[in-house]
Write a protein that holds these residues in place. Structure first.
Motif, short mmCIF file in Angstrom:
data_model
loop_
_atom_site.label_atom_id
_atom_site.label_comp_id
_atom_site.label_asym_id
_atom_site.label_seq_id
_atom_site.Cartn_x
_atom_site.Cartn_y
_atom_site.Cartn_z
N UNK A 180 55.96 38.75 76.91
CA UNK A 180 56.12 40.01 77.62
C UNK A 180 54.89 40.26 78.49
N UNK A 181 55.07 40.09 79.78
CA UNK A 181 54.00 40.39 80.72
C UNK A 181 54.60 41.24 81.84
N UNK A 182 54.75 42.53 81.59
CA UNK A 182 55.41 43.39 82.58
C UNK A 182 54.55 43.58 83.82
N UNK A 183 55.22 43.96 84.88
CA UNK A 183 54.53 44.32 86.12
C UNK A 183 53.70 45.57 85.88
N UNK A 184 52.47 45.58 86.39
CA UNK A 184 51.55 46.69 86.15
C UNK A 184 51.15 47.32 87.49
N UNK A 185 51.74 48.46 87.83
CA UNK A 185 51.44 49.11 89.11
C UNK A 185 49.97 49.44 89.31
N UNK A 186 49.23 49.65 88.21
CA UNK A 186 47.81 49.98 88.34
C UNK A 186 47.01 48.85 88.99
N UNK A 187 47.53 47.64 88.94
CA UNK A 187 46.81 46.49 89.51
C UNK A 187 47.03 46.33 91.01
N UNK A 188 47.83 47.20 91.61
CA UNK A 188 48.11 47.07 93.04
C UNK A 188 46.90 47.35 93.91
N UNK A 189 45.82 47.85 93.32
CA UNK A 189 44.60 48.08 94.10
C UNK A 189 43.76 46.82 94.22
N UNK A 190 44.15 45.74 93.52
CA UNK A 190 43.41 44.48 93.64
C UNK A 190 43.68 43.86 95.00
#
Length: 335
Positions: A180-190
């Motif tokens: 389980x490795x869901x998409x993480x919206x918080x990482x969109x700032x990378x």
């Protein structure tokens, strides 16, 4: 020297040693910029590849179509298993995850995007050379819709029926469980660097353009560059990649520098006040005379300096025995 990390993922049928020349080119340039880079170049597992008639090649996930064009089929299970393997490799690095950039060429670049946007902890950035965007399109489109929808629209949104599983998805239950490795919206700032050849006949240039626009619409800071090449790397692309990495590492290190918060300032004030409380008391002032003036103090005793006796003159032999002081870019690679 600031300690940072770079994970590089090779392409289909390739191997880590193909990218050692790029490491040799970039290492002194990183050092000149003040960075000590820890490299991790893992090898993809050997697996049958549909595009190659089920030939056994190093492959991060199955590749169904040639060329990669819009709306190509994705291998969800293989991609997520490889995401799990790369995240495990990052865990072994002696660098904070916030200082790690994940990049790759072709299939490796496609996997790098999934690693960065599915990592439990935000990574420093992502670098893609001649890659594409598997599995993430629906998640990114949903983020774009969220930015456009109002709170009222969200309340009126109709409930969608659950999606039925395909035969392949039902079969996954009898195979190795998919992590389980869901998409993480918080990482969109990378931040993301994306280099692509306008004449690429393996991953079409239009695929890269569509993916770059989708990332921009979702709020991802992206640096995109085109080169008059096919499905290969180029020295100019390596130079642009280096510029991106130096800026990204600089930003990541600066964000980790401690800053004084209001609590820190208050603690410093309390410490200063405590130091003043325990400081020794100053001596009392001298008493005043009857006229109100301070009585003169006794003059200090002056001690005459002691004049040393003259030393006896050295003989000529002694003078002769005195020692004298003596002033003493990377090869072009296809995935």
């Amino acid at each position: 020297m600031e300690k940072v990390g770079l994970v590089w993922l090779h392409g289909l049928g390739d191997e880590p040693k193909s990218w050692t020349v790029m490491q040799q080119l970039l290492r002194p340039r990183f050092a000149a910029a003040g960075f000590d880079v820890e490299w991790a170049v893992p090898e993809a597992p050997y697996a049958p590849v549909s595009m190659q008639g089920k030939a056994i090649l190093t492959s991060w996930f199955d590749w169904y179509h040639h060329p990669i064009a819009p709306n190509c089929q994705d291998d969800r299970r293989g991609t997520l298993l490889s995401v799990d393997a790369v995240l495990a490799a990052i865990e072994k690095m002696r660098v904070p995850k916030s200082r790690v950039v994940v990049g790759g060429f072709s299939q490796g670049g496609a996997l790098a995007l999934n690693v960065v946007f599915r990592s439990p902890q935000k990574l420093a950035g992502c670098a893609v050379m001649s890659g594409w965007l598997p599995l993430l399109k629906d998640d990114l489109l949903e983020e774009v819709r969220k930015k456009k929808r109002t709170a009222e629209d969200q309340k009126k949104k109709p409930k969608t029926p659950p999606k039925k599983k395909t035969a392949a998805e039902r079969l996954e239950g009898f195979q190795k469980p998919v992590p389980e490795h869901p998409f993480r919206p918080a990482n969109l700032t990378s931040p993301v660097f994306w280099g692509h050849g306008v004449n690429d006949d393996v991953v079409l240039h239009c695929v890269a353009e569509d993916a770059q626009k989708l990332l921009l619409d979702a709020g991802v800071p992206i640096t995109a560059a085109d080169y008059h090449i096919r499905h290969v790397s180029h020295p100019d692309e390596i130079d642009d990649l280096l510029d991106f990495l130096v800026k990204t590492f600089t930003r990541a290190c600066a964000e980790e520098k401690p800053t004084n918060t209001p609590a820190d300032d208050k603690a410093a004030d309390d410490k200063a006040a405590a130091a003043e409380t325990h400081a020794p008391a100053a001596p009392p002032p001298p008493p005043l005379s009857s006229s109100g003036a301070t009585p003169p103090s006794d003059p200090p005793t002056v001690v005459p300096p002691t004049v040393p006796a003259p030393a006896p003159a050295a003989s000529q032999g002694e003078l002769n025995d005195t020692p004298m002081a003596v002033d003493h870019q990377p090869p072009t690679r296809a995935s």
